[in-house]
Design a protein around this motif. Structure first.
Motif, PDB file in Angstrom:
ATOM      1  N   MET A 179       5.605  17.127 -60.046  1.00 41.63           N
ATOM      2  CA  MET A 179       6.480  17.098 -58.874  1.00 41.63           C
ATOM      3  C   MET A 179       5.871  17.919 -57.744  1.00 41.63           C
ATOM      4  O   MET A 179       5.667  17.441 -56.640  1.00 41.63           O
ATOM      5  CB  MET A 179       7.849  17.658 -59.287  1.00 41.63           C
ATOM      6  N   THR A 180       5.580  19.161 -58.055  1.00 42.59           N
ATOM      7  CA  THR A 180       5.018  20.011 -56.999  1.00 42.59           C
ATOM      8  C   THR A 180       3.658  19.499 -56.553  1.00 42.59           C
ATOM      9  O   THR A 180       3.262  19.716 -55.426  1.00 42.59           O
ATOM     10  CB  THR A 180       4.864  21.459 -57.490  1.00 42.59           C
ATOM     11  N   ASP A 181       2.971  18.792 -57.469  1.00 40.32           N
ATOM     12  CA  ASP A 181       1.648  18.292 -57.120  1.00 40.32           C
ATOM     13  C   ASP A 181       1.694  17.337 -55.932  1.00 40.32           C
ATOM     14  O   ASP A 181       0.766  17.258 -55.152  1.00 40.32           O
ATOM     15  CB  ASP A 181       1.036  17.523 -58.314  1.00 40.32           C
ATOM     16  N   SER A 182       2.797  16.603 -55.833  1.00 41.17           N
ATOM     17  CA  SER A 182       2.850  15.581 -54.804  1.00 41.17           C
ATOM     18  C   SER A 182       3.485  16.082 -53.512  1.00 41.17           C
ATOM     19  O   SER A 182       3.522  15.364 -52.536  1.00 41.17           O
ATOM     20  CB  SER A 182       3.627  14.368 -55.323  1.00 41.17           C
ATOM     21  N   SER A 183       3.999  17.282 -53.533  1.00 46.92           N
ATOM     22  CA  SER A 183       4.608  17.787 -52.309  1.00 46.92           C
ATOM     23  C   SER A 183       3.523  18.003 -51.264  1.00 46.92           C
ATOM     24  O   SER A 183       2.394  18.353 -51.587  1.00 46.92           O
ATOM     25  CB  SER A 183       5.349  19.088 -52.585  1.00 46.92           C
ATOM     26  N   PRO A 184       3.875  17.743 -50.006  1.00 45.25           N
ATOM     27  CA  PRO A 184       2.857  17.833 -48.961  1.00 45.25           C
ATOM     28  C   PRO A 184       2.369  19.280 -48.814  1.00 45.25           C
ATOM     29  O   PRO A 184       3.128  20.209 -49.027  1.00 45.25           O
ATOM     30  CB  PRO A 184       3.601  17.383 -47.700  1.00 45.25           C
ATOM     31  N   PRO A 185       1.106  19.423 -48.454  1.00 44.56           N
ATOM     32  CA  PRO A 185       0.587  20.775 -48.264  1.00 44.56           C
ATOM     33  C   PRO A 185       1.320  21.479 -47.137  1.00 44.56           C
ATOM     34  O   PRO A 185       1.723  20.841 -46.163  1.00 44.56           O
ATOM     35  CB  PRO A 185      -0.884  20.540 -47.904  1.00 44.56           C
ATOM     36  N   ASP A 186       1.513  22.751 -47.295  1.00 51.08           N
ATOM     37  CA  ASP A 186       2.219  23.529 -46.287  1.00 51.08           C
ATOM     38  C   ASP A 186       1.324  23.707 -45.078  1.00 51.08           C
ATOM     39  O   ASP A 186       0.284  24.340 -45.137  1.00 51.08           O
ATOM     40  CB  ASP A 186       2.597  24.887 -46.881  1.00 51.08           C
ATOM     41  N   ARG A 187       1.732  23.116 -43.989  1.00 53.29           N
ATOM     42  CA  ARG A 187       0.926  23.248 -42.777  1.00 53.29           C
ATOM     43  C   ARG A 187       1.550  24.237 -41.810  1.00 53.29           C
ATOM     44  O   ARG A 187       1.317  24.198 -40.629  1.00 53.29           O
ATOM     45  CB  ARG A 187       0.757  21.888 -42.107  1.00 53.29           C
ATOM     46  N   GLY A 188       2.371  25.094 -42.330  1.00 51.78           N
ATOM     47  CA  GLY A 188       3.063  26.052 -41.476  1.00 51.78           C
ATOM     48  C   GLY A 188       2.107  26.832 -40.614  1.00 51.78           C
ATOM     49  O   GLY A 188       2.379  27.142 -39.466  1.00 51.78           O
ATOM     50  N   ALA A 189       0.946  27.136 -41.198  1.00 53.14           N
ATOM     51  CA  ALA A 189      -0.002  27.979 -40.476  1.00 53.14           C
ATOM     52  C   ALA A 189      -0.507  27.295 -39.214  1.00 53.14           C
ATOM     53  O   ALA A 189      -0.875  27.945 -38.253  1.00 53.14           O
ATOM     54  CB  ALA A 189      -1.173  28.325 -41.375  1.00 53.14           C
TER      55      ALA A 189
ATOM     56  N   LEU B  86      -9.465  29.079 -44.518  1.00 53.14           N
ATOM     57  CA  LEU B  86     -10.600  28.177 -44.330  1.00 53.14           C
ATOM     58  C   LEU B  86     -10.901  27.437 -45.630  1.00 53.14           C
ATOM     59  O   LEU B  86     -11.021  26.211 -45.663  1.00 53.14           O
ATOM     60  CB  LEU B  86     -11.817  28.982 -43.872  1.00 53.14           C
ATOM     61  N   VAL B  87     -11.000  28.192 -46.711  1.00 54.41           N
ATOM     62  CA  VAL B  87     -11.346  27.584 -47.996  1.00 54.41           C
ATOM     63  C   VAL B  87     -10.224  26.663 -48.471  1.00 54.41           C
ATOM     64  O   VAL B  87     -10.473  25.591 -49.012  1.00 54.41           O
ATOM     65  CB  VAL B  87     -11.656  28.689 -49.034  1.00 54.41           C
ATOM     66  N   GLN B  88      -8.999  27.105 -48.220  1.00 56.30           N
ATOM     67  CA  GLN B  88      -7.861  26.259 -48.603  1.00 56.30           C
ATOM     68  C   GLN B  88      -7.911  24.927 -47.858  1.00 56.30           C
ATOM     69  O   GLN B  88      -7.733  23.861 -48.454  1.00 56.30           O
ATOM     70  CB  GLN B  88      -6.550  26.985 -48.284  1.00 56.30           C
ATOM     71  N   ALA B  89      -8.190  25.002 -46.562  1.00 51.22           N
ATOM     72  CA  ALA B  89      -8.246  23.780 -45.755  1.00 51.22           C
ATOM     73  C   ALA B  89      -9.379  22.880 -46.236  1.00 51.22           C
ATOM     74  O   ALA B  89      -9.229  21.661 -46.314  1.00 51.22           O
ATOM     75  CB  ALA B  89      -8.436  24.137 -44.278  1.00 51.22           C
TER      76      ALA B  89
ATOM     77  N   GLU C 236      -8.246  21.122 -49.318  1.00 51.75           N
ATOM     78  CA  GLU C 236      -7.246  20.086 -49.044  1.00 51.75           C
ATOM     79  C   GLU C 236      -7.887  18.835 -48.466  1.00 51.75           C
ATOM     80  O   GLU C 236      -7.571  17.723 -48.886  1.00 51.75           O
ATOM     81  CB  GLU C 236      -6.171  20.632 -48.101  1.00 51.75           C
ATOM     82  N   VAL C 237      -8.775  19.011 -47.517  1.00 51.62           N
ATOM     83  CA  VAL C 237      -9.386  17.844 -46.887  1.00 51.62           C
ATOM     84  C   VAL C 237     -10.209  17.071 -47.913  1.00 51.62           C
ATOM     85  O   VAL C 237     -10.164  15.837 -47.955  1.00 51.62           O
ATOM     86  CB  VAL C 237     -10.263  18.259 -45.684  1.00 51.62           C
ATOM     87  N   HIS C 238     -10.948  17.801 -48.742  1.00 52.21           N
ATOM     88  CA  HIS C 238     -11.775  17.095 -49.730  1.00 52.21           C
ATOM     89  C   HIS C 238     -10.918  16.343 -50.745  1.00 52.21           C
ATOM     90  O   HIS C 238     -11.195  15.183 -51.066  1.00 52.21           O
ATOM     91  CB  HIS C 238     -12.705  18.073 -50.441  1.00 52.21           C
ATOM     92  N   HIS C 239      -9.875  17.002 -51.202  1.00 47.88           N
ATOM     93  CA  HIS C 239      -9.018  16.324 -52.167  1.00 47.88           C
ATOM     94  C   HIS C 239      -8.364  15.095 -51.532  1.00 47.88           C
ATOM     95  O   HIS C 239      -8.239  14.047 -52.159  1.00 47.88           O
ATOM     96  CB  HIS C 239      -7.966  17.290 -52.712  1.00 47.88           C
TER      97      HIS C 239
ATOM     98  N   THR D 189      -7.531  25.915 -39.365  1.00 47.29           N
ATOM     99  CA  THR D 189      -7.832  27.330 -39.563  1.00 47.29           C
ATOM    100  C   THR D 189      -7.731  28.130 -38.261  1.00 47.29           C
ATOM    101  O   THR D 189      -7.165  29.215 -38.233  1.00 47.29           O
ATOM    102  CB  THR D 189      -9.250  27.478 -40.144  1.00 47.29           C
ATOM    103  N   THR D 190      -8.302  27.573 -37.193  1.00 49.92           N
ATOM    104  CA  THR D 190      -8.246  28.261 -35.901  1.00 49.92           C
ATOM    105  C   THR D 190      -7.810  27.276 -34.834  1.00 49.92           C
ATOM    106  O   THR D 190      -8.618  26.792 -34.049  1.00 49.92           O
ATOM    107  CB  THR D 190      -9.630  28.829 -35.514  1.00 49.92           C
ATOM    108  N   PRO D 191      -6.484  26.972 -34.825  1.00 58.12           N
ATOM    109  CA  PRO D 191      -5.979  25.938 -33.919  1.00 58.12           C
ATOM    110  C   PRO D 191      -6.216  26.256 -32.444  1.00 58.12           C
ATOM    111  O   PRO D 191      -6.215  25.352 -31.610  1.00 58.12           O
ATOM    112  CB  PRO D 191      -4.484  25.884 -34.239  1.00 58.12           C
ATOM    113  N   ASP D 192      -6.442  27.523 -32.132  1.00 64.72           N
ATOM    114  CA  ASP D 192      -6.590  27.861 -30.715  1.00 64.72           C
ATOM    115  C   ASP D 192      -8.053  27.862 -30.252  1.00 64.72           C
ATOM    116  O   ASP D 192      -8.333  28.162 -29.102  1.00 64.72           O
ATOM    117  CB  ASP D 192      -5.970  29.246 -30.445  1.00 64.72           C
TER     118      ASP D 192
END
Length: 651
Positions: free
Chosen positions: A1-11, A181-184, A187-190, A296-299
């Motif tokens: 269940m948690t596997d399919s939840s969308p990644p948290d893009r809060g950052a 950075l590493v998390q992103a 996510e992109v690779h997966h 990672t660095t939206p600005d």
RNA sequence: GGACCCGUGGUGUAGCGGCCCAACAUGCCAGCCUGUCACGCUGGAGAUCGCCGGUUCGAAUCCGGUCGGGUCCGCCA
């Protein structure tokens, strides 16, 4: 269940995306006897709530009847007030508290007395009125200021007490950025179907040019493992294994001298893809890099997308570098055409230029804007620098205000030619033209380095812009005069441009005897580097998967059949079982994180880096092995100053 | 392997041949202080100047070596 939840893009859209307080909501696992909230979350809306927080004492302000504690954790700072009249016990505890003590505070969140809010703190509208203060840990006076972001601290001291250094906001923020950075990246690779595979660190030496770190084997005395310089061969084997799209955040080891951007162990984003061509790899990597940076660095704005592409020749020609910093111009200008007569004969009147051109060299220039007023000393310094970079000298033309020309070579060139050169460079009044005459390679390299140096000194590069670019079409080989062979400029498995395939041959057909005249010297590789703001961020290639081409390439590199088997046996054997066409790239995570953090040194984005002499000042590594450790491995130190050990017993 | 820079109380710096058993800021300790947030005020402790050797009547200051840190060249993708 948690596997399919969308990644948290809060950052991504959080305004404070760059601050240490920026993290996903951890409230769900926060409730412990130590705390109900972090030191960064409480706001005016929480007024009236009874809370418990724990953290380090950032600062204490003792007013007698009233004590203020700034309590810090990695999420932020919250002001605690302890009133002696209402809370004598808490006040007594707070009285003995000192900087960096670890305490738990219980109390009520309250809006601050009007006029005493602190707009510089996210929590500045509230304070915690303490009913209880518990000391969890005492602390010695720290060896440097943890609570002063502007303090300059000797780096050796920071490294020795890195755990205190990381308590400082700037350092914590950088580690956090690196984590994002590493998390992103993951996510992109997966999201694109990549499989994350771990490869071993105890492997066999894979000759990539750098020195190996070696680990002696106890079970097989007299043998050693090598730590990977990169997972290069293993990822190619994964391609043969059908893993199609592989990536790894891989630790790599190279036993070479350190630099600001080089540590003996470092982290690579390593990836490889099957059934791809150069464009496919570059397309994915570019898409991935853009997405990762945006998260990672939206600005940080991109200077240009899609990323500009240069051939190696063009990059060297225009920027004197295979990792050009595109944030400013100052491109190299070829003066050669102006220095020859109608019959193409060098005839400038300045012997250095003429002789250089006659010998097949280049005369090129860069324009340093506004530097015409440079003092004699400054120009001497630049000349000195140019010489250290390999030039024989540095000529210049200064265009003083008012049109006066300041140059030691103008008298040789004459007025007309001098004007012509100024024209060619496009220099304006107030500019300084710097000219190097040498072989094409030296001219490009020296001017390229001066360009970077001056661009930095003159503040031409916007520190916030991300200027990515690709460089490809590298020469396949470089002639190694010492060993009389062609060296692969990058990976020995790098492929060759299809139209250059036929060049991969020795001139006289004697495969055992490479020569510098071989046409292979003109062959271009299916090799691509990605550069960011003047740093080489990564490099990769389409590999040779065909046995026949591989053999020809290896021969040019002076490899015998036996030597190839010894070094690349596993890959060569695997290639007999249906290797797919494949290619990939590796990107330096440390460099990437450093550039995104505005740092010029990768130590600043590594939790526990090593000094220039490869030491860990905190752990005191490397160290003398314990009695018996060497004997068990059948090793002894020989001829090491003060370190000689008795040789192990003969048997 | 090489070049250059740095090394003074806990920290950051000043001093660069006698005026220095070393100055300033901050930190630390003690006392006072109910609204501070780099709190304030008063008082106090704290370095023989990385280490070794030399020059000199005299060295933190000059010289040599050494150790540690950094930048760069070589090296290294």
């Amino acid at each position: 269940m948690t596997d399919s939840s969308p990644p948290d893009r809060g950052a991504t859209d959080a305004p404070a995306a760059d601050s240490a307080a920026d993290v996903a909501d951890v409230a769900d696992l926060l409730a412990t006897p130590y705390r109900t909230h972090t030191c960064g979350v409480l706001r005016a809306a929480d007024s009236g709530t009874i809370v418990r927080v724990s953290g380090w004492v950032h600062r204490r302000r003792d007013h007698g009847q009233l004590i203020f504690l700034d309590l810090r954790d990695r999420y932020g700072i919250t002001q605690v007030v302890i009133d002696r009249t209402g809370q004598p016990d808490a006040h007594a505890a707070a009285s003995r508290v000192r900087s960096e003590f670890v305490v738990t505070v219980e109390g009520e969140v309250a809006a601050r007395v009007p006029g005493t809010e602190n707009p510089r703190l996210p929590t500045g509208a509230i304070e915690l009125r303490a009913t209880a203060v518990t000391v969890l840990s005492e602390a010695k006076t720290p060896p440097f200021y943890i609570n002063d972001p502007d303090a300059t601290i000797d780096e050796a001291l920071r490294l020795r007490y890195r755990y205190l250094d990381i308590r400082r906001e700037a350092m914590a923020r950088r580690l956090l950025l690196r984590s994002r950075l590493v998390q992103a990246i993951r996510e992109v690779h997966h999201a694109h179907g990549f499989v994350e595979v771990e490869t071993p660190n105890l492997i066999k030496s894979t000759p990539e040019g750098a020195r190996d770190f070696i680990v002696p084997s106890r079970l097989q005395p007299g043998s050693v493992y090598a730590l990977p310089q990169s997972p290069q061969q293993l990822k190619q084997l994964l391609m043969v294994a059908g893993i199609d799209r592989y990536f790894q955040i891989a630790r790599c080891f190279r036993d070479e001298d350190l630099r600001g951007d080089r540590q003996p162990e470092f982290t690579q984003l390593d990836l490889e893809m099957s059934f791809v061509d150069e464009d496919a790899v570059m397309a994915f990597v570019e898409k991935m890099v853009i997405e990762v940076c945006r998260v990672t660095t939206p600005d940080r704005p991109f200077q240009e997308t899609p990323f500009p592409r240069f051939t190696f020749d063009e990059a060297m020609d225009r920027f004197g570098s295979d990792k050009p910093d595109l944030r400013f111009g100052m491109e190299l200008v070829d003066l050669g055409p102006r220095l020859v007569d109608a019959a193409e004969v060098p005839s400038s009147g300045f012997r250095v230029f003429d002789e250089t051109l006659a010998a097949g060299g280049r005369v090129k220039a860069i324009v340093a804007p506004g530097m015409a007023g440079a003092t004699r000393k400054e120009i001497d310094e630049l000349t000195e620098r140019a010489k250290r970079f390999g030039a024989k000298g540095l000529a210049y033309l200064g265009l003083a205000e008012g049109g006066e020309i300041r140059s030691p070579i103008a008298k040789f060139l004459g007025d007309e030619l001098t004007r012509g050169l100024i024209d060619a460079t496009g220099a304006a009044e107030g500019d300084l033209i710097l000219i190097v005459a040498d072989t094409p390679a030296v001219t490009a390299d020296v001017l390229g380095r001066l360009r970077v140096e001056l661009g930095g000194r003159l503040g031409l590069a916007d520190p916030d812009v991300l200027a990515f670019c690709w460089v490809n079409r590298f020469p396949m080989y470089q002639w190694d005069a010492e060993n009389e062979r062609w060296d692969a400029t990058h990976n020995p498995f790098s492929g060759v441009l299809p139209e250059d395939e036929e060049l991969l041959t020795t001139l006289d057909g004697d495969p055992a005897k490479p020569s510098p005249q071989d046409p292979a010297g003109r062959a271009r590789a299916l090799q691509y580097d990605i550069a960011l703001n003047g740093w080489e961020l990564g490099g990769g290639s389409i590999r040779i998967h065909r046995r026949d081409l591989l053999a020809r390439s290896f021969t040019l590199q002076g490899q015998t059949e036996a030597g190839m088997k010894e070094k690349f046996g596993a890959v060569l054997e695997a290639f007999e079982y249906g290797p797919p066409p494949h290619g990939g790239i590796a990107l330096g995570i440390d460099r990437w994180a450093a550039l995104l953090s505005h740092q010029s040194n990768i130590r600043e984005v590594m939790a526990f880096p090593k000094t220039q002499s490869g030491g860990d000042l905190m752990l005191d590594a490397p160290s003398t092995p314990e009695e018996g450790q060497l004997a068990e491995l059948g090793l002894s130190f020989v001829g090491v100053r003060g370190r000689a050990t008795p040789p192990p017993p003969a048997e």
